[in-house]
Design an enzyme around this catalytic site. Structure first.
Site, PDB file in Angstrom:
ATOM      1  CG  ASP A  38      -7.096   3.825  -7.972  1.00  0.00           C
ATOM      2  OD1 ASP A  38      -7.207   4.748  -6.926  1.00  0.00           O
ATOM      3  OD2 ASP A  38      -7.574   3.102  -8.023  1.00  0.00           O
ATOM      4  CG  ASP A  76      -0.870  -2.849  -6.680  1.00  0.00           C
ATOM      5  OD1 ASP A  76      -1.037  -2.238  -5.372  1.00  0.00           O
ATOM      6  OD2 ASP A  76      -1.148  -3.759  -6.753  1.00  0.00           O
ATOM      7  CB  VAL A  77       0.206   1.540  -3.096  1.00  0.00           C
ATOM      8  CG1 VAL A  77      -0.002   2.895  -3.443  1.00  0.00           C
ATOM      9  CG2 VAL A  77      -0.892   0.856  -2.864  1.00  0.00           C
ATOM     10  CG  ASN A 103      -7.144   7.916  -0.125  1.00  0.00           C
ATOM     11  OD1 ASN A 103      -7.149   9.253   0.779  1.00  0.00           O
ATOM     12  ND2 ASN A 103      -7.244   7.771  -1.005  1.00  0.00           N
ATOM     13  CB  SER A 156      -8.838   4.079   9.781  1.00  0.00           C
ATOM     14  OG  SER A 156      -9.898   3.702  10.063  1.00  0.00           O
ATOM     15  CE1 TYR A 177      -9.450  -0.717   5.806  1.00  0.00           C
ATOM     16  CE2 TYR A 177      -9.459   0.396   8.266  1.00  0.00           C
ATOM     17  CZ  TYR A 177      -9.893   0.500   6.967  1.00  0.00           C
ATOM     18  OH  TYR A 177      -9.862   1.757   6.858  1.00  0.00           O
ATOM     19  CE  LYS A 181      -6.489   2.338   6.751  1.00  0.00           C
ATOM     20  NZ  LYS A 181      -6.179   3.188   5.417  1.00  0.00           N
ATOM     21  CB  VAL A 210     -14.603   8.542   5.315  1.00  0.00           C
ATOM     22  CG1 VAL A 210     -15.404   9.697   3.557  1.00  0.00           C
ATOM     23  CG2 VAL A 210     -14.144   8.910   6.235  1.00  0.00           C
TER      24      VAL A 210
HETATM   25  N1  LIG Z   1     -14.600   4.731   4.392  1.00  0.00           N
HETATM   26  C1  LIG Z   1     -14.242   4.524   5.177  1.00  0.00           C
HETATM   27  O1  LIG Z   1     -14.965   4.756   5.948  1.00  0.00           O
HETATM   28  C2  LIG Z   1     -12.521   5.043   5.926  1.00  0.00           C
HETATM   29  C3  LIG Z   1     -12.291   5.518   6.986  1.00  0.00           C
HETATM   30  C4  LIG Z   1     -11.452   5.511   7.454  1.00  0.00           C
HETATM   31  C5  LIG Z   1     -10.261   5.598   6.675  1.00  0.00           C
HETATM   32  N2  LIG Z   1     -10.150   5.015   5.695  1.00  0.00           N
HETATM   33  C6  LIG Z   1      -9.449   4.985   4.485  1.00  0.00           C
HETATM   34  O2  LIG Z   1      -9.118   5.932   3.828  1.00  0.00           O
HETATM   35  C7  LIG Z   1      -8.385   5.383   2.416  1.00  0.00           C
HETATM   36  C8  LIG Z   1      -9.201   6.045   1.206  1.00  0.00           C
HETATM   37  O3  LIG Z   1     -10.232   4.839   0.969  1.00  0.00           O
HETATM   38  P1  LIG Z   1     -11.781   6.108   0.755  1.00  0.00           P
HETATM   39  O4  LIG Z   1     -12.763   5.544   1.630  1.00  0.00           O
HETATM   40  O5  LIG Z   1     -11.813   6.319  -0.054  1.00  0.00           O
HETATM   41  O6  LIG Z   1     -12.182   4.511  -0.117  1.00  0.00           O
HETATM   42  P2  LIG Z   1     -12.141   3.681  -1.915  1.00  0.00           P
HETATM   43  O7  LIG Z   1     -12.346   2.532  -1.792  1.00  0.00           O
HETATM   44  O8  LIG Z   1     -13.359   4.778  -2.401  1.00  0.00           O
HETATM   45  O9  LIG Z   1     -11.121   3.819  -2.483  1.00  0.00           O
HETATM   46  C9  LIG Z   1      -9.770   3.314  -2.167  1.00  0.00           C
HETATM   47  C10 LIG Z   1      -9.415   3.838  -3.726  1.00  0.00           C
HETATM   48  O10 LIG Z   1      -7.464   3.298  -2.793  1.00  0.00           O
HETATM   49  C11 LIG Z   1      -7.866   2.186  -4.703  1.00  0.00           C
HETATM   50  N3  LIG Z   1      -6.620   1.016  -4.389  1.00  0.00           N
HETATM   51  C12 LIG Z   1      -6.783  -0.026  -3.125  1.00  0.00           C
HETATM   52  N4  LIG Z   1      -6.148  -0.770  -3.277  1.00  0.00           N
HETATM   53  C13 LIG Z   1      -4.860   0.381  -4.500  1.00  0.00           C
HETATM   54  C14 LIG Z   1      -3.507  -0.706  -4.472  1.00  0.00           C
HETATM   55  N5  LIG Z   1      -2.926  -1.412  -4.286  1.00  0.00           N
HETATM   56  N6  LIG Z   1      -2.619   0.740  -5.459  1.00  0.00           N
HETATM   57  C15 LIG Z   1      -3.775   1.365  -5.573  1.00  0.00           C
HETATM   58  N7  LIG Z   1      -4.391   1.902  -4.773  1.00  0.00           N
HETATM   59  C16 LIG Z   1      -5.348   0.926  -4.509  1.00  0.00           C
HETATM   60  C17 LIG Z   1      -9.237   2.386  -4.951  1.00  0.00           C
HETATM   61  O11 LIG Z   1      -8.955   1.637  -6.270  1.00  0.00           O
HETATM   62  C18 LIG Z   1     -10.048   3.096  -5.275  1.00  0.00           C
HETATM   63  O12 LIG Z   1      -9.882   3.619  -5.971  1.00  0.00           O
HETATM   64  C19 LIG Z   1      -8.135   4.290   2.710  1.00  0.00           C
HETATM   65  O13 LIG Z   1      -6.711   4.143   3.382  1.00  0.00           O
HETATM   66  C20 LIG Z   1      -8.870   3.518   3.823  1.00  0.00           C
HETATM   67  O14 LIG Z   1      -9.166   2.651   4.601  1.00  0.00           O
HETATM   68  C21 LIG Z   1     -11.499   4.819   4.665  1.00  0.00           C
END
Ligand SMILES: NC(=O)c1ccc[n+]([C@@H]2O[C@H](COP(=O)([O-])OP(=O)(O)OC[C@H]3O[C@@H](n4cnc5c(N)ncnc54)[C@H](O)[C@@H]3O)[C@@H](O)[C@H]2O)c1
Length: 278
Positions: A38, A76-77, A103, A156, A177, A181, A210
């Site tokens: 992360d 960092d990804v 993710n 997403s 975004y 996606k 989510v």
């Molecule tokens: N929450 C929603 O409504 C939702 C809906 C559809 C899809 N998503 C997708 O689900 C995935 C997970 O999101 P989430 O809802 O758990 O959100 P979240 O923000 O709680 O978790 C995302 C995590 O990714 C980490 N992160 C961000 N940029 C990063 C990077 N460059 N390198 C490494 N880590 C990084 C963040 O620090 C965080 O811990 C994401 O890809 C998001 O786009 C989320």
């Protein structure tokens, strides 16, 4: 009783909190050991807090409570070499790699900075290049191991349908975004196509809203407060819930990682409470 992932090792990005943490816990409950990364730091263009070292430590503790092993590192990804070091260390300690959950993500879609080209670029860098980096680093190891594998890419609902119904919702961040996606579907299908020969499966997963800190934050609260009703309709689910839980997505990820889906590849998997029906 043996778990459905006994003896497997999963690499998960964005593991500190939210869905990444839920995936780590769910896969560990079924016997997998975890390599997790992360960023654990803020990103300039993102107007809400990202995961922290404390969040990452909490994920470690939750996995260890299940008597599974976890190697968790800040990385960092977007940074291929940092990601490689974390993965190498994990594979060295845990001995193998079977499952990949790409993710990690950010959603800079409201506020002043979301109107900048930097927000667009951040989305492409984290959501698209970050997934590319994750899969490019991991698939050769899966081929080399010669025992198949499963790669799950988090896209997403926003990658399958437009989230903007009025100009009021227009930001370069939201376009970035959505575009990133959507591009993940094509990326995933190309990987699925050439990795199929090796019994390595690749699917994209498409959640509706989510309940995680990505949407439960001040930036989103302020943004939704002034959103046009038309734009809010883009978020409506057919099953009458406003959001789903990270564990609901984790159960789908578990199935995609398990032998039960061994001939399931190249698919778009909606966990969207029927949002795409509306
Ligand atoms: N929450 C929603 O409504 C939702 C809906 C559809 C899809 N998503 C997708 O689900 C995935 C997970 O999101 P989430 O809802 O758990 O959100 P979240 O923000 O709680 O978790 C995302 C995590 O990714 C980490 N992160 C961000 N940029 C990063 C990077 N460059 N390198 C490494 N880590 C990084 C963040 O620090 C965080 O811990 C994401 O890809 C998001 O786009 C989320």
């Amino acid at each position: 009783m043996a778990g459905r992932l006994e003896g497997k090792v999963a690499f998960i990005t964005g593991v500190a909190r939210g869905q990444g943490r839920a995936h780590a816990v769910r896969l560990a409950e079924e016997g997998a050991d975890i390599i997790g990364v992360d960023i654990c730091a803020p990103i300039d263009t993102v107007d809400y807090p990202l995961g922290t070292p404390d969040d990452l430590a909490e994920t470690v503790s939750l996995v260890e409570k299940l008597d599974r092993r976890i190697v968790a590192k800040p990385a960092d990804v977007r940074d291929l070499s940092g990601l490689r070091s974390a993965l190498d260390e994990g594979v060295e300690q845990l001995g193998r790699l079977d499952l990949v959950v790409a993710n990690a993500g950010v959603m800079p879609v409201f506020g002043e900075r979301s109107r900048t080209m930097e927000a667009w670029q951040t989305c492409l860098d984290v959501l698209l290049t970050g997934v590319l980096n994750t899969v490019e680093l991991t698939y050769p190891r899966l081929i080399e191991q010669g025992e198949g594998g499963s790669i799950v890419i988090t896209s997403s609902m926003a990658g399958l349908k437009p989230m903007m119904r009025t100009e009021a919702r227009h930001t370069l961040g939201l376009l970035g975004y959505s575009a990133a996606k959507a591009a993940l579907v094509n990326l995933g299908q190309n990987y699925a196509s050439f990795l199929a020969y090796h019994h390595i499966r690749v699917n994209t997963i498409h959640p509706s809203a989510v309940n995680t800190p990505m949407i439960n934050n001040d930036m989103c609260a302020a943004g939704f407060e002034v959103s046009d009703e038309q734009d809010l309709l883009a978020l409506v689910n057919a099953i009458p819930v406003t959001s789903i839980e990270p564990e609901d997505v984790a159960n789908a990820v578990l199935w995609l990682c398990s032998e039960e889906s061994k001939f399931f590849t190249g698919n778009v998997v909606r966990v969207d409470a029927g949002a795409s029906l509306r």
